[in-house]
Enzyme design. Sequence first.
Site, mmCIF file in Angstrom:
data_model
loop_
_atom_site.group_PDB
_atom_site.id
_atom_site.type_symbol
_atom_site.label_atom_id
_atom_site.label_comp_id
_atom_site.label_asym_id
_atom_site.label_seq_id
_atom_site.Cartn_x
_atom_site.Cartn_y
_atom_site.Cartn_z
ATOM 1 N N GLY A 20 -20.317 4.035 -80.848
ATOM 2 C CA GLY A 20 -19.670 2.877 -80.258
ATOM 3 C C GLY A 20 -20.411 2.416 -79.030
ATOM 4 N N GLY A 21 -19.797 1.472 -78.316
ATOM 5 C CA GLY A 21 -20.444 0.914 -77.142
ATOM 6 C C GLY A 21 -20.639 1.924 -76.036
ATOM 7 N N MET A 22 -19.768 2.943 -75.968
ATOM 8 C CA MET A 22 -19.860 3.916 -74.886
ATOM 9 C C MET A 22 -20.765 5.088 -75.215
ATOM 10 S SD MET A 22 -18.069 2.644 -72.494
ATOM 11 C CE MET A 22 -17.975 4.057 -71.403
ATOM 12 N N GLY A 23 -20.982 5.369 -76.497
ATOM 13 C CA GLY A 23 -21.785 6.530 -76.842
ATOM 14 C C GLY A 23 -21.604 6.931 -78.282
ATOM 15 N N VAL A 25 -20.136 10.103 -81.196
ATOM 16 C CA VAL A 25 -19.256 11.235 -81.472
ATOM 17 C C VAL A 25 -19.932 12.091 -82.536
ATOM 18 C CG1 VAL A 25 -16.969 11.993 -82.195
ATOM 19 C CG2 VAL A 25 -17.234 9.839 -80.954
ATOM 20 N N LYS A 40 -17.960 14.098 -77.828
ATOM 21 C CA LYS A 40 -18.234 12.697 -77.491
ATOM 22 C C LYS A 40 -19.262 12.671 -76.380
ATOM 23 C CE LYS A 40 -15.637 9.244 -78.038
ATOM 24 N NZ LYS A 40 -14.621 8.167 -78.073
ATOM 25 N N ASP A 140 -6.719 2.859 -72.404
ATOM 26 C CA ASP A 140 -7.414 2.281 -73.559
ATOM 27 C C ASP A 140 -6.651 2.610 -74.843
ATOM 28 O OD1 ASP A 140 -9.393 0.812 -74.825
ATOM 29 O OD2 ASP A 140 -10.717 2.536 -75.094
#
Length: 556
Positions: A20-23, A25, A40, A140
């Site tokens: 995803g945008g953050m990293g 998994v 993650k 979130d």
Amino acid sequence: MTGERVLGGRYRLLSPLGRGGMGEVWRAVNELLDRHVAVKLIRAGRTGSDEVGARFRREARITARLAGHPNVVILHDFGQDDAPGASGSVYAVMELVPGRPMTAVLRESGPMPVPRAADLVSQAASGLGAAHAAGVVHRDVKPGNLMVVEDGAGGGTVKVLDFGIAAITAATQSRRITQAGQVIGTPLYMSPEQVRGEQVGRSGDLYSLGAILYELLTGRPPFRSDRPLSVLRMHLVDVPPAASELRPEIPAPLSDLVASMLAKRAEDRPASAGEVRDRLAPFLHSLAERPSRPRSLPGPSGPVPVPGTRPYTRAGATRAETAGPEEPVRLLALVDEARSLADSGQFAAAARDLRGLLPRMLATFGPDHQDTLRARRQEAYLTGKSGEHRSAVTALDSLLADLMRVHGARHPETLAVRYYLATNAGRAGDHALAARVHGELVPDLVAVHGPGSERVLTTRLYLAFEVGEAGRPERAVELLEELVPDLTRLLGEDDAATLRARHYHAAYLGHAGRPAEAAHRYHALLAQYTRVHGAQSDATARIRAHLQQWQDRSRR
């Protein structure tokens, strides 16, 4: 990135689960525990500022205390990724949940039956409420952060993901929206205060949960547009159609609850996640007609208890209230049938059948009868064997209080339940509880079995391990330095327990900040593993990998 990457000296990355945008998994294995986990990785630079990173670490520590809650995914560990080129990255190690994100459930189901939608959101509210009580706000809440573990009864258990990690996500979202007009992820569930870049509190989580409930009931989110920024504006100024307007069979009080959760002003929303659960409770009624489930259904005052036992589902409680005494011989035969399932390896089925029989055992024999207590112990044990460790902890903790009252601390049944409680607590990720129970158990086992018994030695080994996993590696080292000579003398230097204790000792030396000593211990242990298991065995390879890791760290 390869599957050979190891984080924190123990988490070997195996295969990617998502990006995803953050990293990213990853499916990983904790090589010290031989337990599969989800890791993650949050990319370098995404942590933003030191303040955001500090908030992540602070909330991760608090979130770890929620490990016993059935609606929260366990956060096992977190740390800094020290691989070359990963400066600034952090990682979180979580329970690997065998379920599907609610996004997938929504795609497949469309508008849900009212009882199921109420059940899923009530469980999510239960998890959020536990976090709020501990001082953690998720920030979130969205279908992608709610996992549904299907249990075969048509409803499923909801687990909330990414507490602590969401602190970084939310901070980055707010910063991008307010500074550059950019949107990270989906805006469909963001509260008005988050859109404005303000502080998000508990009521912000409830707004997001209300948007999810709206979608579960109606088949569509409260606001939608091809343009993300248009959706954000709608959250600020528009009022969505009432859920009952889109679907007339939705009861008016439920539609009113959804509307109140989606109120623009935080003070106009429900006061707490507990209030949301209370107001959802009347719409769970038809779930009681389904077969009983392993976990309790939330209600206005929490799970409905059967006196003297663990909490049960409403269906189980109803049977307990209406069941009268029955033929003891016939009832015990049914218990034996349930146990026979366990003998064939069907642990979950055996636990479920015993769980259904327990209210009848209470009605026939009474809460303190040895057959009732034994059946409760077997049900809890088999629940743990089937992988439901947190549910087993709940059952064993309730049973232990009754056994202490009836038999005392050193009765064989009590000792067994104390051991099962500690073991399941550790496997559920509550290492502090596991360490405490093992620590209290050791002197009583010594008094009953003697200091040199294998049961005492094994419990001391588990105690050291749980102490280390609870964040006290220095104390674990002390316990293992006392234990290893006893294991070597009583069981032999090549015994599996002795080798495991030496492995833990070396690992916790490293985690206590003594990498050179850890490498020295692993070097000696590698020679012994090579002699016992062979140079090419998987066990020897793992010790060799640990040796390399701590050698590398000692050179930095």
